[in-house]
Design an enzyme around this catalytic site. Structure first.
Site, PDB file in Angstrom:
ATOM      1  N   CYS A  67       0.808  -1.221   0.000  1.00 24.76           N
ATOM      2  CA  CYS A  67       0.000   0.000   0.000  1.00 24.76           C
ATOM      3  C   CYS A  67       0.844   1.275   0.000  1.00 24.76           C
ATOM      4  CB  CYS A  67      -1.004  -0.041   1.136  1.00 24.76           C
ATOM      5  SG  CYS A  67      -2.410   1.048   0.844  1.00 24.76           S
ATOM      6  N   ARG A  69     -12.219   6.790  -1.897  1.00 24.78           N
ATOM      7  CA  ARG A  69     -11.317   5.721  -1.459  1.00 24.78           C
ATOM      8  C   ARG A  69     -11.821   4.392  -2.019  1.00 24.78           C
ATOM      9  NH1 ARG A  69      -7.686   7.413   1.998  1.00 24.78           N
ATOM     10  NH2 ARG A  69      -6.951   5.305   2.380  1.00 24.78           N
ATOM     11  N   HIS A  95      -3.743  -5.688   2.220  1.00 25.66           N
ATOM     12  CA  HIS A  95      -3.446  -5.767   3.652  1.00 25.66           C
ATOM     13  C   HIS A  95      -4.168  -6.988   4.210  1.00 25.66           C
ATOM     14  CE1 HIS A  95      -2.260  -1.490   3.945  1.00 25.66           C
ATOM     15  NE2 HIS A  95      -3.313  -1.206   3.229  1.00 25.66           N
TER      16      HIS A  95
HETATM   17  N1  GLN Z   1      -2.075   6.939   1.673  1.00 28.69           N
HETATM   18  C1  GLN Z   1      -2.282   5.955   0.700  1.00 28.69           C
HETATM   19  C2  GLN Z   1      -3.640   5.994   0.037  1.00 28.69           C
HETATM   20  O1  GLN Z   1      -4.668   6.247   0.665  1.00 28.69           O
HETATM   21  C3  GLN Z   1      -1.962   4.601   1.280  1.00 28.69           C
HETATM   22  C4  GLN Z   1      -2.970   4.067   2.254  1.00 28.69           C
HETATM   23  C5  GLN Z   1      -2.578   2.783   2.902  1.00 28.69           C
HETATM   24  O2  GLN Z   1      -1.384   2.455   3.038  1.00 28.69           O
HETATM   25  N2  GLN Z   1      -3.565   2.048   3.392  1.00 28.69           N
HETATM   26  O3  GLN Z   1      -3.688   5.768  -1.147  1.00 28.69           O
END
Ligand code: GLN
Length: 246
Positions: free
Chosen positions: A93, A127, A191
């Site tokens: 990520c 998101r 994850h």
């Molecule tokens: N900041 C990054 C995004 O939102 C990574 C997020 C994360 O590692 N879960 O794309």
């Protein structure tokens, strides 16, 4: 054998229990008679690319990424040297994004990456959250996990994804690709953490790290992995039922 693992920025990049990936590597090495020596690598300080057999960098929010991005750039040549020398590198990520060339975060700030993977990432407004299932044709395996990212990752033409999205958003919610793979450098949004429910990838990383540590070509003996396969199935079923729909 002793496998030296460089864990980059564990105090900053450890969202969704990404640290669990290290625990899985340690335990799967231990039951095969090998030992993991974990070196946390923080801000500042020099890094030797040859003294490490496997590098790992986990996920974090934009804020944490901004804290480490410039420091990571100072370590880029050591990481490139390690990767060129056959040490595997896994980025998850936020860490995956920084292995690419750049990440433009949600406030429009452009963070530098280290260009170990042929890609760049730009944050979008919505998101991408949910369970994911990937087909990794190159390995004849699937990967299951959980994604939560604003970043849309765009692979360069000809770059190899880690997998094709069966269910979920993946790199950008549109390309059908997830993650990236260049030699032994692997990046992914998954994850959960990633390795407990995808033990084949843990073993592949260990085999590559053992080879780098001087063990020649290594094929680890399989483990029963009943719980791991059940966890994979649960996760895969969740992705099939509702992945890619937040
Ligand atoms: N900041 C990054 C995004 O939102 C990574 C997020 C994360 O590692 N879960 O794309």
């Amino acid at each position: 054998m002793r496998i030296r693992v460089g864990h980059l920025y564990p105090e900053y990049l450890n969202i969704y229990a990404d640290r669990g990936n290290i625990a899985v590597l340690a335990e799967r090495a231990r039951v095969r008679g090998h030992e993991l020596e974990i070196a946390p690598i923080g801000l500042g300080g020099a890094l030797s690319g040859t003294a490490i057999d496997l590098f790992y960098i986990g996920g974090g929010q934009d804020r944490e990424q901004a804290l480490v991005a410039n420091d990571l750039v100072t370590k880029a040549s050591a990481l490139r040297e390690a990767a060129d020398g056959g040490a595997p590198v896994l980025g998850v990520c936020g860490g995956y994004q920084l292995l690419g060339r750049s990440y433009r975060d949600t406030s429009g700030v452009e963070l530098p990456g280290i260009g170990l993977l042929p890609l760049r990432t730009v944050a979008g407004e919505r998101r991408m959250i949910g369970d994911v299932l990937l087909d990794c044709v190159w390995a004849g395996e699937t990967l299951a996990g959980f994604e939560n990212h604003a970043g849309r990752t765009l692979l360069d033409a000809g770059a190899e994804p880690l997998g094709r999205v069966i269910a979920g958003f993946g790199n950008d919610g549109a390309s059908g690709f997830e993650g990236c793979r260049a030699g032994r450098v692997y990046g992914t949004y998954l994850h959960g953490p990633l390795l407990p429910r995808n033990p084949w990838l843990a073993d592949r990383l260990l085999e590559e790290a053992l080879e780098h540590a001087g063990g020649g070509l290594v094929e680890l003996a399989p483990l029963p992995d009943e719980l791991e396969h059940r966890a994979h199935e649960v996760s895969a079923a969740r992705a099939r039922a509702r992945g890619g729909r937040s």
